[in-house]
Design a protein around this motif. Structure first.
Motif, PDB file in Angstrom:
ATOM      1  N   TYR A  28      45.159  35.351  36.204  1.00 17.95           N
ATOM      2  CA  TYR A  28      44.894  35.512  34.666  1.00 17.95           C
ATOM      3  C   TYR A  28      44.895  36.641  34.347  1.00 17.95           C
ATOM      4  CZ  TYR A  28      44.621  30.543  34.340  1.00 17.95           C
ATOM      5  OH  TYR A  28      44.770  29.068  34.426  1.00 17.95           O
ATOM      6  N   ALA A  30      42.541  39.056  35.318  1.00 19.84           N
ATOM      7  CA  ALA A  30      41.170  39.516  35.629  1.00 19.84           C
ATOM      8  C   ALA A  30      41.070  40.185  36.778  1.00 19.84           C
ATOM      9  CB  ALA A  30      40.356  38.346  35.369  1.00 19.84           C
ATOM     10  N   GLU A  42      36.480  41.988  34.859  1.00 20.18           N
ATOM     11  CA  GLU A  42      37.201  42.788  33.834  1.00 20.18           C
ATOM     12  C   GLU A  42      38.369  42.133  33.473  1.00 20.18           C
ATOM     13  OE1 GLU A  42      37.974  46.589  35.481  1.00 20.18           O
ATOM     14  OE2 GLU A  42      35.879  47.268  34.931  1.00 20.18           O
ATOM     15  N   GLY A  43      38.676  41.649  32.295  1.00 20.48           N
ATOM     16  CA  GLY A  43      39.880  40.651  31.827  1.00 20.48           C
ATOM     17  C   GLY A  43      39.236  39.525  31.085  1.00 20.48           C
ATOM     18  N   HIS A  44      40.042  38.660  31.122  1.00 19.59           N
ATOM     19  CA  HIS A  44      39.991  37.031  30.653  1.00 19.59           C
ATOM     20  C   HIS A  44      40.439  36.180  31.561  1.00 19.59           C
ATOM     21  CE1 HIS A  44      39.280  38.669  26.563  1.00 19.59           C
ATOM     22  NE2 HIS A  44      40.467  39.628  26.820  1.00 19.59           N
ATOM     23  N   ALA A  45      39.793  34.966  31.576  1.00 17.27           N
ATOM     24  CA  ALA A  45      39.970  33.896  32.344  1.00 17.27           C
ATOM     25  C   ALA A  45      39.415  32.636  31.770  1.00 17.27           C
ATOM     26  CB  ALA A  45      39.349  34.173  33.877  1.00 17.27           C
ATOM     27  N   LEU A  50      35.427  31.349  35.763  1.00 17.99           N
ATOM     28  CA  LEU A  50      34.590  32.168  35.375  1.00 17.99           C
ATOM     29  C   LEU A  50      33.223  31.489  36.001  1.00 17.99           C
ATOM     30  CD1 LEU A  50      34.991  33.421  31.916  1.00 17.99           C
ATOM     31  CD2 LEU A  50      35.417  34.698  34.044  1.00 17.99           C
TER      32      LEU A  50
END
Length: 68
Positions: A28, A30, A42-45, A50
């Motif tokens: 994803y 991250a 760091e980033g999005h998931a 998470l």
């Protein structure tokens, strides 16, 4: 019996689960960064990934430190 084999202070199953979470985060986009004793994503998931990262945070932190 392989689940009981301890490698680097963690069982093989724990290490493999942490590696799967690490790969999912990378999928994803991250990244993981060790900030002292903290693990920073760091980033999005997605939330479920998470939550898995939170569950395996100690193993992930060890992996990030080992690769640094």
């Amino acid at each position: 019996m392989a689940a009981l084999q301890v490698l680097d202070g963690r069982s093989t199953m724990q290490r493999k689960a942490a590696e799967k979470v690490f790969q999912a985060l990378r999928h994803y986009g991250a990244g993981l960064v060790a900030d002292g004793e903290r693990l920073v994503i760091e980033g999005h998931a997605p939330a479920d990934i998470l939550m898995q990262a939170h569950r395996h945070r100690r193993a992930l932190l060890a992996m990030v430190r080992k690769n640094a």
